[in-house]
Design a protein around this motif. Structure first.
Motif, short mmCIF file in Angstrom:
data_model
loop_
_atom_site.label_atom_id
_atom_site.label_comp_id
_atom_site.label_asym_id
_atom_site.label_seq_id
_atom_site.Cartn_x
_atom_site.Cartn_y
_atom_site.Cartn_z
N GLU A 244 -15.89 -107.58 39.24
CA GLU A 244 -17.00 -108.45 38.83
C GLU A 244 -17.66 -108.96 40.07
O GLU A 244 -17.18 -109.88 40.73
CB GLU A 244 -16.47 -109.55 37.94
CG GLU A 244 -16.08 -108.95 36.60
CD GLU A 244 -15.65 -109.94 35.56
OE1 GLU A 244 -15.82 -111.15 35.78
OE2 GLU A 244 -15.11 -109.48 34.54
N PHE A 245 -18.77 -108.33 40.43
CA PHE A 245 -19.44 -108.73 41.68
C PHE A 245 -20.83 -109.25 41.39
O PHE A 245 -21.44 -108.90 40.38
CB PHE A 245 -19.47 -107.56 42.65
CG PHE A 245 -20.33 -106.41 42.20
CD1 PHE A 245 -19.82 -105.43 41.35
CD2 PHE A 245 -21.65 -106.31 42.62
CE1 PHE A 245 -20.61 -104.38 40.93
CE2 PHE A 245 -22.44 -105.25 42.22
CZ PHE A 245 -21.93 -104.28 41.35
N ASP A 246 -21.26 -110.05 42.33
CA ASP A 246 -22.62 -110.55 42.25
C ASP A 246 -23.48 -109.63 43.12
O ASP A 246 -24.23 -108.80 42.62
CB ASP A 246 -22.60 -112.00 42.74
CG ASP A 246 -23.80 -112.78 42.24
OD1 ASP A 246 -24.63 -112.17 41.54
OD2 ASP A 246 -23.91 -113.98 42.54
N ALA A 247 -23.28 -109.73 44.42
CA ALA A 247 -23.91 -108.75 45.31
C ALA A 247 -22.82 -108.14 46.18
O ALA A 247 -21.79 -108.77 46.43
CB ALA A 247 -24.95 -109.42 46.19
N LEU A 248 -23.07 -106.91 46.62
CA LEU A 248 -22.02 -106.17 47.33
C LEU A 248 -22.61 -105.41 48.50
O LEU A 248 -23.71 -104.87 48.40
CB LEU A 248 -21.38 -105.21 46.32
CG LEU A 248 -20.25 -104.30 46.75
CD1 LEU A 248 -19.34 -104.05 45.55
CD2 LEU A 248 -20.72 -102.98 47.30
N ILE A 249 -21.88 -105.40 49.58
CA ILE A 249 -22.31 -104.56 50.69
C ILE A 249 -21.23 -103.50 50.94
O ILE A 249 -20.04 -103.81 50.99
CB ILE A 249 -22.66 -105.41 51.93
CG1 ILE A 249 -23.07 -104.57 53.11
CG2 ILE A 249 -21.56 -106.33 52.35
CD1 ILE A 249 -23.87 -105.35 54.12
N ALA A 250 -21.66 -102.24 51.00
CA ALA A 250 -20.73 -101.13 51.21
C ALA A 250 -20.99 -100.58 52.61
O ALA A 250 -22.14 -100.28 52.95
CB ALA A 250 -20.94 -100.04 50.17
N PHE A 251 -19.93 -100.45 53.42
CA PHE A 251 -20.09 -99.95 54.78
C PHE A 251 -19.69 -98.49 54.88
O PHE A 251 -18.62 -98.10 54.43
CB PHE A 251 -19.22 -100.76 55.74
CG PHE A 251 -19.79 -102.10 56.07
CD1 PHE A 251 -20.75 -102.25 57.06
CD2 PHE A 251 -19.38 -103.23 55.37
CE1 PHE A 251 -21.29 -103.49 57.36
CE2 PHE A 251 -19.91 -104.48 55.66
CZ PHE A 251 -20.87 -104.60 56.66
N VAL A 252 -20.56 -97.69 55.49
CA VAL A 252 -20.24 -96.30 55.78
C VAL A 252 -20.59 -96.04 57.25
O VAL A 252 -21.13 -96.92 57.92
CB VAL A 252 -21.02 -95.32 54.87
CG1 VAL A 252 -20.56 -95.45 53.43
CG2 VAL A 252 -22.51 -95.54 54.99
N ARG A 253 -20.25 -94.81 57.71
CA ARG A 253 -20.43 -94.57 59.14
C ARG A 253 -21.76 -93.95 59.54
O ARG A 253 -22.20 -94.13 60.66
CB ARG A 253 -19.31 -93.65 59.64
CG ARG A 253 -18.05 -94.41 59.79
CD ARG A 253 -17.07 -93.69 60.65
NE ARG A 253 -16.00 -94.62 60.95
CZ ARG A 253 -14.88 -94.31 61.58
NH1 ARG A 253 -14.70 -93.08 61.98
NH2 ARG A 253 -13.99 -95.22 61.82
N THR A 254 -22.33 -93.13 58.67
CA THR A 254 -23.52 -92.41 59.14
C THR A 254 -24.73 -92.70 58.25
O THR A 254 -24.59 -93.15 57.11
CB THR A 254 -23.29 -90.89 59.13
OG1 THR A 254 -23.04 -90.49 57.78
CG2 THR A 254 -22.12 -90.49 60.01
#
Ligand code: AMP
Length: 558
Positions: A244-254
């Motif tokens: 249950e998220f409000d806002a989300l940041i997803a980290f990737v490498r490229t």
């Protein structure tokens, strides 16, 4: 050239290598790269203490490629790796980074595959040789001069090589190499035996390691999930169903990964956008504004592009690709839990990155608990919970505003209110799977990662060395695996490594998908994933090992 790859350019990498890493979308050097590249370019010997996930392969590949002379068509650079899997990975990385350097060739030499083609490729003038020590020694026995032109040596995962018993082979290889050469040694740990090798075979080496000063982590609920690299997107989609998220940041490498994941999320109806170093400043600001005010819920970003984002709505940070060091991990997860709110951070870990997880735990002084992917029932419960939550606020007023319409429709349609409500639900949920069997069909199980590290190491050793111990009593099978029988055994002159090689190469499986291999006298037993078994057996139908048909089939102990 973007401003970010300027980070690499400033390190002095060859322009053609720079062009290749720009093409794959690297934005800036990882910490180990920033430190190691200038040292290697300057021709020093070096000891790099770094584990998988830190970007160590590029840390030696980029500067070494910049030092190769494409005009000389002979082996100039030798990389030694403990396992076939790693040798292949390193060779592939070199091919990528050398893609814009005409005339540079890479050959991988490892056990379990015929020597002929490997030798032929070598004779065709490849400058880069990636090898496992055992097989390289086999080649040296045939051609003592094989390594006489090598100017640079890299020992990758040196501690693993020693653990797998390659000490003697390493000595044979050192003896076959010219004295005047550059030697670079990478190792996750530096036990006494590694220091001894360094003392004996490296010349005034410089030391490079990632910063490991203790980091304090804000009070964020942290977890990790083990997953194969090619299952990451599926895993993220599944997790989002229940988180249950409000806002989300997803980290990737490229850069490419930001686009791919954001695209996959959008396709599933999430309000998602990519943020990477190619995105112009004003567009970047628009994305962050949208995340703040709720027009966007998910941003998929590289570390460079996420710098300075401060959005109180962020409840979740997903580390889809591993951060390069614990410091970066702490920075990333600090994006959540702002302004005294609860935050949750999730880290996806591929089997090879387990060590990196341990380093993060050590440096932060916190355990990052393991979680598993939610099953179909949990996904279904979450969907129904969301639907309930969406309907709840409408109940109070809808009867007065739409009650009459309902009466009229039921009368007109000649149906019960229940039938009408069901029809309306169907329309409102837009084809979403909302029964268990539908969800199960839609969400096939994502293969779990289970093989403990210790066991993998031991089986790697037996593969490379051709050692195998027979066990007559059938062992209990790990979940999701089945035992298969191949019609070839020790008397056909095969070892476990040959079978593994054939199945990996022709079956297109990841190393971890294959369990124990037992070579008996006239047949062999191999543990394979149950999921997709029929397809795999089909692919391997005509496979031959040592000139004989594998005839692989499911084995039943009765
Ligand atoms: P390694 O630690 O060498 O196993 O590398 C881990 C992963 O990081 C590989 O998939 C690389 O392609 C990726 N990688 C390495 N360096 C960079 C970089 N500077 N930027 C983005 N990705 C990178």
């Amino acid at each position: 050239m973007t401003q970010e790859t300027g980070g690499f350019a400033a390190l002095g990498i060859h322009p053609a290598v720079l062009a290749a890493i720009t093409a794959v979308g690297y934005e800036e050097p990882s910490p180990i790269q920033a430190q190691a590249i200038p040292v290697i370019l300057a021709g020093h010997d070096m000891i790099g203490q770094a584990q998988t996930g830190t970007g160590k392969t590029a840390a030696f590949a980029l500067p070494m490629l910049s030092r190769i002379d494409p005009a000389r068509r002979e082996p100039q650079l030798l990389i030694l790796a403990p396992t076939r899997e790693l040798a292949l990975q390193v060779a592939t990385a070199f091919e990528t980074y050398a893609s814009q350097l005409p005339g540079v060739g890479v050959v991988a030499v490892y056990g379990g595959a015929p020597m002929g083609p490997q030798l032929k490729a070598l004779r065709q003038g490849a400058q880069i040789l990636v090898a496992t020590p055992g097989r390289l020694c086999d080649h040296l026995r045939r051609d003592e001069q094989l390594l006489s032109t090598v100017k640079h040596l890299v020992l990758d995962e040196a501690d693993e090589m020693l653990k797998l018993g390659f000490m003697e082979d390493l000595e044979v290889i050192f003896a076959a190499l010219p004295e005047s050469r550059q030697t670079v040694l990478f190792s996750a740990t530096l036990p006494h035996s590694i220091r001894e090798i360094a003392e004996k075979h490296l010349h005034e080496p410089q030391h490079v390691k990632i910063a490991a000063k203790t980091q304090t982590v804000a009070r964020i609920d942290q977890a990790h999930l083990m997953v194969h690299a090619d299952q990451k997107t599926a895993a993220v989609l599944r997790l989002l169903e229940v988180e249950e998220f409000d806002a989300l940041i997803a980290f990737v490498r490229t850069k490419q990964a930001t686009l791919d994941l954001a695209g996959a999320l959008e396709a599933k109806g999430y309000k998602a956008a990519a943020l990477n170093g190619d995105i112009a400043q004003n567009q970047r600001e628009r994305v962050i504004e949208s995340l703040k005010d709720g027009r966007l819920d998910i941003v998929v970003a590289t570390d460079v592009a996420a710098r300075g984002i401060d959005v109180p709505r962020i409840t979740h940070v997903f580390n889809v690709d591993m951060p390069y060091d614990p410091e970066s991990y702490v920075h990333r997860i600090g994006r959540t839990g702002r302004a005294g709110r609860d935050g949750r951070a999730l880290l996806l870990v591929t089997p090879r990155e387990r060590r990196m997880l341990q380093v993060i735990e050590r440096v932060t002084g916190q355990k990052v608990a393991e979680v598993h992917l939610p099953g179909a029932q949990q996904v279904l419960d979450a969907r129904i919970r969301k639907l309930t939550a969406a309907l709840q606020p409408l109940l109070a007023e809808s009867e007065s505003s739409h009650g009459e319409l309902l009466d009229r429709l039921t009368a007109g349609l000649g149906c019960s209110p229940r039938a009408l409500a069901a029809a309306l639900l169907r329309k409102a949920t837009n084809g979403q799977a909302l029964t268990l069997s539908e969800v199960e069909r839609e969400q096939p199980p994502v293969p779990s990662v289970s093989a403990p590290r210790e066991r993998r190491e031991r089986s790697d050793r037996s593969m490379e060395r051709g050692v195998h111990r027979e066990r007559r009593a059938p062992m209990p099978l790990p979940e999701g695996r089945v035992r298969c029988r191949a019609a070839l055994g020790a008397r056909d002159g095969i070892a476990a490594k040959n079978l593994l090689g054939a199945i990996l190469n022709e079956g297109g499986l990841a190393r971890d998908a294959i369990g124990r291999i037992q070579v008996r006298d006239s047949f062999s037993l191999i543990e394979l994933p149950e999921d997709g078994l029929e397809r795999l057996l089909g692919k391997l139908r005509d496979t031959r090992v040592a000139g004989k048909q594998l005839k692989l089939r499911r084995y039943r102990e009765d």
